[in-house]
Design a protein around this motif. Structure first.
Motif, PDB file in Angstrom:
ATOM      1  N   GLY A   1      21.259  -1.630  15.457  1.00 27.67           N
ATOM      2  CA  GLY A   1      20.264  -1.103  16.395  1.00 27.67           C
ATOM      3  C   GLY A   1      19.011  -0.539  15.734  1.00 27.67           C
ATOM      4  O   GLY A   1      18.204   0.111  16.403  1.00 27.67           O
ATOM      5  N   ALA A   2      18.826  -0.810  14.443  1.00 30.34           N
ATOM      6  CA  ALA A   2      17.664  -0.249  13.735  1.00 30.34           C
ATOM      7  C   ALA A   2      16.361  -0.691  14.402  1.00 30.34           C
ATOM      8  O   ALA A   2      16.186  -1.865  14.726  1.00 30.34           O
ATOM      9  N   HIS A   3      15.471   0.268  14.632  1.00 26.64           N
ATOM     10  CA  HIS A   3      14.166  -0.042  15.224  1.00 26.64           C
ATOM     11  C   HIS A   3      13.061   0.504  14.324  1.00 26.64           C
ATOM     12  O   HIS A   3      13.225   1.543  13.691  1.00 26.64           O
ATOM     13  N   TYR A   4      11.950  -0.212  14.255  1.00 25.20           N
ATOM     14  CA  TYR A   4      10.762   0.295  13.549  1.00 25.20           C
ATOM     15  C   TYR A   4       9.539  -0.404  14.110  1.00 25.20           C
ATOM     16  O   TYR A   4       9.638  -1.484  14.693  1.00 25.20           O
ATOM     17  N   ARG A   5       8.399   0.243  13.965  1.00 27.69           N
ATOM     18  CA  ARG A   5       7.154  -0.388  14.406  1.00 27.69           C
ATOM     19  C   ARG A   5       6.686  -1.376  13.356  1.00 27.69           C
ATOM     20  O   ARG A   5       6.813  -1.131  12.159  1.00 27.69           O
ATOM     21  N   LYS A   6       6.136  -2.505  13.832  1.00 25.76           N
ATOM     22  CA  LYS A   6       5.714  -3.553  12.896  1.00 25.76           C
ATOM     23  C   LYS A   6       4.227  -3.426  12.549  1.00 25.76           C
ATOM     24  O   LYS A   6       3.704  -4.252  11.812  1.00 25.76           O
ATOM     25  N   ASP A   7       3.562  -2.416  13.137  1.00 26.00           N
ATOM     26  CA  ASP A   7       2.093  -2.369  13.004  1.00 26.00           C
ATOM     27  C   ASP A   7       1.587  -1.089  12.341  1.00 26.00           C
ATOM     28  O   ASP A   7       0.468  -0.641  12.606  1.00 26.00           O
ATOM     29  N   ILE A   8       2.417  -0.485  11.476  1.00 28.74           N
ATOM     30  CA  ILE A   8       1.958   0.740  10.802  1.00 28.74           C
ATOM     31  C   ILE A   8       0.757   0.391   9.898  1.00 28.74           C
ATOM     32  O   ILE A   8       0.801  -0.592   9.171  1.00 28.74           O
ATOM     33  N   ALA A   9      -0.274   1.197  10.008  1.00 27.23           N
ATOM     34  CA  ALA A   9      -1.525   1.054   9.227  1.00 27.23           C
ATOM     35  C   ALA A   9      -2.438  -0.060   9.731  1.00 27.23           C
ATOM     36  O   ALA A   9      -3.491  -0.311   9.157  1.00 27.23           O
ATOM     37  N   LYS A  10      -2.067  -0.702  10.852  1.00 19.92           N
ATOM     38  CA  LYS A  10      -2.882  -1.802  11.356  1.00 19.92           C
ATOM     39  C   LYS A  10      -4.311  -1.344  11.686  1.00 19.92           C
ATOM     40  O   LYS A  10      -5.280  -2.069  11.455  1.00 19.92           O
ATOM     41  N   ARG A  11      -4.410  -0.124  12.227  1.00 26.85           N
ATOM     42  CA  ARG A  11      -5.727   0.435  12.569  1.00 26.85           C
ATOM     43  C   ARG A  11      -6.689   0.411  11.390  1.00 26.85           C
ATOM     44  O   ARG A  11      -7.871   0.174  11.559  1.00 26.85           O
ATOM     45  N   ALA A  12      -6.155   0.691  10.197  1.00 27.93           N
ATOM     46  CA  ALA A  12      -7.008   0.740   9.010  1.00 27.93           C
ATOM     47  C   ALA A  12      -7.588  -0.649   8.735  1.00 27.93           C
ATOM     48  O   ALA A  12      -8.731  -0.771   8.292  1.00 27.93           O
TER      49      ALA A  12
END
Ligand code: AMP
Ligand code: GLY
Length: 423
Positions: free
Chosen positions: A409-420
């Protein structure tokens, strides 16, 4: 030196990991710590609220410096109590920690000092508050006054949503006494960033900038969490904006607290929003941020103990704090269902493999040892931090490491640092 760190999350793992690099440190204890911390320090079975127990322990073990991670012991006055007992402790006293502990105090303080922040009104009466919200209309922001474990803020896009929030907070008291008073404030638009600062009562030194990701899903969707990841530096805080923050926010805050005879010592967290009228304060915290610490401290080049001592002794003006120019990224891995209900006890594998990639540290948050195995034991399970020669390399490495760590059930966001990268 013998150090005691208080707390049990990823932030505290990063603090212990950084202290471990100092040649001045002979032994680190952490209360209560977690299995990741236990690999590099001795964990002590004392709760962060157990101030008398922590005091007895610090005296018995002849602790040279205590470092406080979370806000609860600060608001309970641990710094006042340890200082009165003649012990060195890193963090603000109860009165200064009020900048985080009471949103209405923080807002009145900013208004008095002319520090840029959202316009607001304070309410004690539910019906008055509802009348005001109906008059102002949405979008509007409702904040429970006291500590509510990061859940006391409702950004209402519809008036009805704000009314329901007021019914829940002031009527049904879902955050208990924290909801006796509410702050209702103007909705601000802009990109958010964090500036953590060392403050010694009079003098302050900003750390490198960072940016948290509060929503649980990609593209900032879904409910708010404790933080799904971070990166440092945050390019939105360019030199010009950073100077404005230092001159219009940081210095007036430190001077203002000094003038109130509540000198601020420790780490001051500036939660900021870059509006078209310049940077404004969203919130103060009286401590290191989580997960911002997991990307900021790995870039610290100066001995952390020297900074802590200079902060406690009021000597920050004599210290040069240096940072590594290489960017860092931290991806939070969470249990399925977080920030709502989730199950604990899922077996974890792959930590060694992830760290063997090099320039990767896996900071533990919600983990436990059960029958000799590492298992999940919280909403946020890990913060996987990587360093790279540029942000792209750091991001790629962090995600490579994340792909090696497995639990059901591991979840994480795939878009960390995308804003930069979008800038
Ligand atoms: P806080 O718990 O104070 O950090 O607030 C949680 C989140 O609510 C912040 O990170 C912002 O995204 C949002 N927020 C708080 N205050 C405002 C505001 N005045 N305008 C817009 N968004 C806000
Ligand atoms: N990252 C947000 C906080 O530590 O409050």
């Amino acid at each position: 030196m013998k150090i005691l760190v208080i707390g049990s999350g990823g932030r505290e793992h990063a603090i212990v990991w950084t202290l471990k690099k100092s040649e001045k440190v002979s032994k680190i204890f952490c209360a209560p710590g977690n299995p990741g911390i236990a690999e590099i320090a001795e964990c002590v079975n004392l709760k962060v609220e157990d101030i008398p127990g922590l005091l007895v322990f610090a005296r018995q073990e002849k602790i040279d410096i205590t470092v406080v991670g979370p806000e609860i012991p600060l608001s309970l006055g641990i710094v006042n109590i340890f200082t009165e007992a003649g012990l060195k402790i890193f963090g603000p006293c109860r009165e200064a920690a009020y900048l985080e502990g009471s949103k209405s105090f923080a807002k009145d303080f900013m208004r008095k000092c002319g520090i840029p922040t959202a316009k607001y009104e304070i309410f004690y009466d539910k019906d008055e508050a509802i009348k005001y919200v109906k008059k102002q209309g949405a979008p509007i922001v409702i904040k429970a006054d006291g500590l509510a474990a990061g859940k006391g803020v409702i950004v209402a896009m519809e008036t009805e949503e704000a009314v329901i929030a007021l019914e829940e907070i002031m009527g049904n008291k879902i955050f208990g006494a924290a909801g006796t008073k509410v702050v209702i404030e103007e909705f601000l638009e802009g990109e958010e960033a964090t500036l953590l600062c060392f403050v010694d009562g009079k003098y302050s030194i900003p750390m490198v900038s960072s940016q948290d990701h509060k929503r649980v899903f990609d593209n900032d969707s879904g409910p708010n969490t404790g933080g799904m990841g971070a990166y440092s530096p945050a390019p939105v805080l360019n030199k010009v904006i950073e100077n404005a923050i230092i001159n219009k926010i940081l210095y007036p805050t430190v001077l203002g607290m000094h003038a109130l005879s509540k000198p601020y010592k420790g780490v001051l967290y500036l939660g900021l929003i870059m509006t078209k009228h310049g940077p404004k304060v969203i919130e103060y915290n009286a401590r290191f941020g989580d997960p911002e610490t997991q990307v900021v401290l790995p870039r610290l080049k100066t001995d952390f103990v020297d900074i802590i001592l200079a902060t406690i002794e009021g000597n920050l003006d004599k210290l040069l704090v240096e940072w590594d120019s290489k960017p860092t990224v931290c991806v939070a891995m969470t249990s399925k269902g977080y920030p709502g209900k989730y199950e604990n006890g899922k077996e974890i594998t792959g930590i060694k493999e992830a760290e063997n990639l090099g320039d990767v540290v896996v900071f533990h948050a919600g983990t436990a040892i059960k029958d000799g195995k590492l298992v999940t034991n919280g909403g946020r399970v890990f913060g996987v931090t990587a360093t790279g020669k540029n942000l792209k390399e750091a991001v790629d490495k962090a995600y490579k490491a994340v792909s090696l760590i497995k639990f059901e059930g591991a979840h994480y966001r795939k878009d960390i640092a995308k804003r930069a990268f979008n800038r």
